[in-house]
Write a protein that holds these residues in place. Structure first.
Motif, PDB file in Angstrom:
ATOM      1  N   VAL A 131      15.601  15.374 -61.659  1.00 25.72           N
ATOM      2  CA  VAL A 131      16.996  15.225 -62.074  1.00 25.72           C
ATOM      3  C   VAL A 131      17.755  14.459 -60.987  1.00 25.72           C
ATOM      4  O   VAL A 131      18.473  13.509 -61.252  1.00 25.72           O
ATOM      5  N   ARG A 132      17.522  14.853 -59.727  1.00 28.59           N
ATOM      6  CA  ARG A 132      18.210  14.199 -58.625  1.00 28.59           C
ATOM      7  C   ARG A 132      17.623  12.817 -58.333  1.00 28.59           C
ATOM      8  O   ARG A 132      18.334  11.867 -58.043  1.00 28.59           O
ATOM      9  N   GLY A 133      16.315  12.721 -58.414  1.00 26.67           N
ATOM     10  CA  GLY A 133      15.650  11.482 -58.025  1.00 26.67           C
ATOM     11  C   GLY A 133      15.791  10.375 -59.058  1.00 26.67           C
ATOM     12  O   GLY A 133      16.076   9.230 -58.728  1.00 26.67           O
ATOM     13  N   LEU A 134      15.561  10.709 -60.331  1.00 27.00           N
ATOM     14  CA  LEU A 134      15.535   9.664 -61.362  1.00 27.00           C
ATOM     15  C   LEU A 134      16.921   9.378 -61.930  1.00 27.00           C
ATOM     16  O   LEU A 134      17.159   8.295 -62.459  1.00 27.00           O
ATOM     17  N   GLY A 135      17.820  10.357 -61.855  1.00 23.40           N
ATOM     18  CA  GLY A 135      19.174  10.190 -62.399  1.00 23.40           C
ATOM     19  C   GLY A 135      19.313  10.950 -63.699  1.00 23.40           C
ATOM     20  O   GLY A 135      18.416  10.914 -64.547  1.00 23.40           O
ATOM     21  N   GLU A 136      20.436  11.634 -63.834  1.00 24.37           N
ATOM     22  CA  GLU A 136      20.605  12.547 -64.961  1.00 24.37           C
ATOM     23  C   GLU A 136      20.652  11.874 -66.323  1.00 24.37           C
ATOM     24  O   GLU A 136      20.284  12.467 -67.329  1.00 24.37           O
ATOM     25  N   VAL A 137      21.121  10.631 -66.363  1.00 22.16           N
ATOM     26  CA  VAL A 137      21.279   9.993 -67.673  1.00 22.16           C
ATOM     27  C   VAL A 137      20.183   8.973 -67.978  1.00 22.16           C
ATOM     28  O   VAL A 137      20.349   8.099 -68.791  1.00 22.16           O
ATOM     29  N   THR A 138      19.045   9.104 -67.313  1.00 19.41           N
ATOM     30  CA  THR A 138      17.922   8.237 -67.654  1.00 19.41           C
ATOM     31  C   THR A 138      17.200   8.821 -68.867  1.00 19.41           C
ATOM     32  O   THR A 138      17.279  10.020 -69.123  1.00 19.41           O
ATOM     33  N   ASP A 139      16.483   7.962 -69.611  1.00 18.82           N
ATOM     34  CA  ASP A 139      15.699   8.413 -70.766  1.00 18.82           C
ATOM     35  C   ASP A 139      14.772   9.564 -70.385  1.00 18.82           C
ATOM     36  O   ASP A 139      14.655  10.555 -71.096  1.00 18.82           O
ATOM     37  N   ILE A 140      14.096   9.388 -69.269  1.00 20.30           N
ATOM     38  CA  ILE A 140      13.093  10.383 -68.868  1.00 20.30           C
ATOM     39  C   ILE A 140      13.737  11.753 -68.707  1.00 20.30           C
ATOM     40  O   ILE A 140      13.278  12.737 -69.281  1.00 20.30           O
ATOM     41  N   VAL A 141      14.805  11.822 -67.925  1.00 22.02           N
ATOM     42  CA  VAL A 141      15.415  13.127 -67.648  1.00 22.02           C
ATOM     43  C   VAL A 141      16.137  13.665 -68.881  1.00 22.02           C
ATOM     44  O   VAL A 141      16.099  14.859 -69.167  1.00 22.02           O
ATOM     45  N   THR A 150       6.667   8.667 -58.068  1.00 26.37           N
ATOM     46  CA  THR A 150       7.389   8.307 -56.844  1.00 26.37           C
ATOM     47  C   THR A 150       8.192   9.469 -56.267  1.00 26.37           C
ATOM     48  O   THR A 150       8.154   9.715 -55.059  1.00 26.37           O
ATOM     49  N   ALA A 151       8.902  10.195 -57.126  1.00 25.33           N
ATOM     50  CA  ALA A 151       9.754  11.278 -56.615  1.00 25.33           C
ATOM     51  C   ALA A 151       8.925  12.319 -55.863  1.00 25.33           C
ATOM     52  O   ALA A 151       9.324  12.787 -54.782  1.00 25.33           O
ATOM     53  N   LEU A 196      16.010  -7.557 -66.708  1.00 23.20           N
ATOM     54  CA  LEU A 196      15.076  -6.530 -66.245  1.00 23.20           C
ATOM     55  C   LEU A 196      15.828  -5.524 -65.377  1.00 23.20           C
ATOM     56  O   LEU A 196      16.278  -5.848 -64.287  1.00 23.20           O
ATOM     57  N   VAL A 197      16.000  -4.284 -65.903  1.00 26.95           N
ATOM     58  CA  VAL A 197      16.760  -3.294 -65.128  1.00 26.95           C
ATOM     59  C   VAL A 197      15.933  -2.061 -64.758  1.00 26.95           C
ATOM     60  O   VAL A 197      16.297  -1.304 -63.883  1.00 26.95           O
ATOM     61  N   ARG A 198      14.800  -1.831 -65.461  1.00 25.16           N
ATOM     62  CA  ARG A 198      13.935  -0.685 -65.186  1.00 25.16           C
ATOM     63  C   ARG A 198      14.607   0.627 -65.585  1.00 25.16           C
ATOM     64  O   ARG A 198      15.804   0.741 -65.638  1.00 25.16           O
ATOM     65  N   GLY A 199      13.787   1.630 -65.823  1.00 23.25           N
ATOM     66  CA  GLY A 199      14.272   2.884 -66.402  1.00 23.25           C
ATOM     67  C   GLY A 199      14.858   3.911 -65.443  1.00 23.25           C
ATOM     68  O   GLY A 199      15.541   4.819 -65.868  1.00 23.25           O
ATOM     69  N   MET A 200      14.579   3.789 -64.160  1.00 21.08           N
ATOM     70  CA  MET A 200      15.052   4.812 -63.238  1.00 21.08           C
ATOM     71  C   MET A 200      16.268   4.319 -62.466  1.00 21.08           C
ATOM     72  O   MET A 200      16.403   3.153 -62.185  1.00 21.08           O
ATOM     73  N   ASP A 201      17.137   5.276 -62.098  1.00 19.57           N
ATOM     74  CA  ASP A 201      18.355   4.919 -61.368  1.00 19.57           C
ATOM     75  C   ASP A 201      18.096   4.544 -59.919  1.00 19.57           C
ATOM     76  O   ASP A 201      18.948   3.986 -59.260  1.00 19.57           O
ATOM     77  N   TYR A 202      16.923   4.899 -59.403  1.00 20.24           N
ATOM     78  CA  TYR A 202      16.770   4.780 -57.956  1.00 20.24           C
ATOM     79  C   TYR A 202      16.509   3.371 -57.446  1.00 20.24           C
ATOM     80  O   TYR A 202      16.470   3.138 -56.250  1.00 20.24           O
ATOM     81  N   LEU A 238      16.365   6.347 -52.174  1.00 16.33           N
ATOM     82  CA  LEU A 238      15.782   7.578 -52.737  1.00 16.33           C
ATOM     83  C   LEU A 238      15.517   8.664 -51.688  1.00 16.33           C
ATOM     84  O   LEU A 238      15.751   9.846 -51.940  1.00 16.33           O
ATOM     85  N   PHE A 239      15.045   8.265 -50.522  1.00 14.33           N
ATOM     86  CA  PHE A 239      14.775   9.279 -49.478  1.00 14.33           C
ATOM     87  C   PHE A 239      16.053  10.076 -49.173  1.00 14.33           C
ATOM     88  O   PHE A 239      16.026  11.300 -49.116  1.00 14.33           O
ATOM     89  N   GLU A 240      17.167   9.380 -48.982  1.00 16.77           N
ATOM     90  CA  GLU A 240      18.419  10.089 -48.678  1.00 16.77           C
ATOM     91  C   GLU A 240      18.841  10.971 -49.835  1.00 16.77           C
ATOM     92  O   GLU A 240      19.308  12.089 -49.652  1.00 16.77           O
TER      93      GLU A 240
END
Ligand code: ATP
Ligand code: MG
Length: 452
Positions: free
Chosen positions: A73-83, A106-107, A280-286, A314-316
């Motif tokens: 939830v924190r790593g990928l972003g709350e409003v991504t398709d995956i989460v 990755t997370a 090309l924006v990719r699916g994850m927020d990070y 992402l590390f931070e």
């Protein structure tokens, strides 16, 4: 075991199928309904991966398949398709922990690096390979359990490593017999930094608000939560309004542009062709700065075989020290499907030979010879007895054919009496002539089988 009432009762029970969207990866000779890669192809892929990753000095790691839900939830972003809709999450019945089957690698890798203070002594280059889980609608090239190769370069900020990781993928294609430009091609973009994306986002929202009547429900919902994802929409009716949208590239500052230019220059230097795809924006927020995808036209809408990019924040975000990083995930099923589709010449996973043993009395001498041949790097499958013993010669040769072996080694009584074994080619291409070879000296003739 004798067939009795017990066995009959057992066979009457309903068979339990696998979970939908989760597949068995099986040996090639097993007949399957769906088109999926076979396990021989799989092993070969892993072998090529090991060679290529080794050539670039990347190290292997494994992380758990289950992670705390909060990590994604924190790593990928709350409003991504995956989460939002693709994660298998549950509350642990024992202690109430919120857990999730990893939807990407990755997370978890970043979590592990932070937990073990792994970058204390400097940057790390890593790879892993394993199952990921996403609750999607199963179709060709899209499953609920699928497998990824993940490659990550951690602690390195420069465009040089961006180019390295893209080049590494190209070497994988070469190792697998895929032709860059023909079978797979590279798409590249830069997402800049967060302040640049914020300015672009404001302009984007204004643009889409002005054309709200032409957005579908999904896009309208994303308009204020994640407008960038609207650009990724596959809805053909929305393409004109998407095409007219402000481009992120026009909002990038000097440093971001310089980074992108340096990646491009590096790729140009090694003659790697790419297309800049501003969509090309990719699916994850990070992601930030460099993002890329390796795509194919052969798999319909499941055309992305490999996708990645830089994720310096992402590390931070996951509680670590600021650490620049870049990586990619490659969908193994999709890639191997592509290779099957293209009918590329694939390596033979069958044993070189099959040992036909007409009588159990021959077994001791046969075993000695087979062990000696295996020591000479000849792969041999042995005919093992069934409930009725060795079985007829005809049945044994049927098994020999089914094994895919090119030669049968026949341990007949006559041959053995002369200290010999018969080698019989099973494929027409190898010529039909049978020959005898001495049992006593396999080292002298093993190469005939090995190099045939
Ligand atoms: P898509 O747009 O096809 O849904 P994605 O952007 O969700 O892909 P990533 O999260 O970037 O995919 O994952 C990297 C790679 O993993 C993809 O390029 C693809 O090859 C593979 N992949 C992703 N989801 C699936 C899936 N459900 N089944 C099989 N492979 C998948
Ligand atoms: Mg997806």
């Amino acid at each position: 075991m004798a067939a009795g009432p017990k066995t009959a009762a057992r066979s009457a029970a309903a068979a339990l199928p696998a979970v939908k969207g989760m597949n068995d990866i099986l040996p090639a000779q097993v007949v399957r309904k769906e088109r999926l890669p076979d396990s021989g192809l799989w092993l070969w892929f892993e072998q090529v991966v090991r060679e290529v990753l080794g050539a670039y000095g990347y190290q292997y790691l494994l992380t758990p398949v289950v992670e705390p839900t909060a990590l994604f939830v924190r790593g990928l972003g709350e409003v991504t398709d995956i989460v939002e809709k693709e994660m298998y999450s549950w509350r642990d019945a024992m202690n109430g922990d919120e857990l999730t089957l990893r939807p990407e690698a990755t997370a978890g890798i970043v979590r592990a690096m932070i937990e073990h203070n792994a970058l204390y002594n400097g940057p790390l280059r890593l790879w892993t390979l394993g199952a990921m889980f996403r609750h999607e609608r199963p179709q060709k090239g899209r499953y609920r359990q699928f497998h990824q190769l993940d490659v990550e370069a951690l602690g390195l900020p420069g465009p040089d490593v961006d180019a390295e990781i893209i080049l590494l993928a190209r070497r994988l294609w070469q190792g697998l017999g895929l032709v860059e430009g023909r079978h797979v091609r590279l798409e590249l973009n830069s997402l800049g930094q967060s302040h640049e994306r914020a300015a672009h986002r404001a302009a984007l929202v204004a643009h889409f608000e002005a054309h709200a009547d032409r957005l579908d429900a999904d896009a309208r919902r994303r308009l204020h939560s994640n407008p960038l994802r609207i650009l990724d929409s596959k809805n053909a009716a929305m393409q004109p309004v998407i095409d007219a949208a402000p481009k992120l590239m026009d909002f990038l500052g000097r440093e971001s542009l310089a980074h992108f230019d340096a990646v491009r220059a590096a790729l140009d230097a090694v003659r790697l062709e790419y297309r800049v795809n501003p969509r090309l924006v990719r699916g994850m927020d990070y992601y930030n700065l460099t993002v890329f995808e390796w795509v194919t036209d052969q798999l319909g809408s499941q055309g992305t075989v490999c996708g990645g990019g830089r994720y310096d924040g992402l590390f931070e975000q996951l509680g670590g020290k600021p650490t620049p990083a870049i990586g990619f995930g490659l969908g193994i099923e999709r890639l191997l499907l592509l290779m099957q589709e293209l009918k590329l010449p694939l390596p033979d996973a069958a044993p070189m030979a099959y040992a036909v043993i007409p009588d159990a009395a021959a077994l001791p001498r046969a075993l000695v010879l087979l062990e000696a041949l295996r020591s000479q790097r000849v792969s041999v499958q042995m005919h093992a007895a069934g409930p009725e013993g060795q079985g007829s010669m005809k049945a044994q040769f049927r098994r020999a054919d089914a094994s895919g072996a090119r030669f049968a080694l026949v341990f007949g009584a006559d041959e053995l009496a002369h200290g010999m074994v018969a080698i019989k080619p099973l494929r027409d291409a190898d010529g039909g002539a049978q020959r005898l070879r001495p049992l006593a000296d396999p080292a002298a003739w093993a190469h005939e089988l090995r190099t045939a």
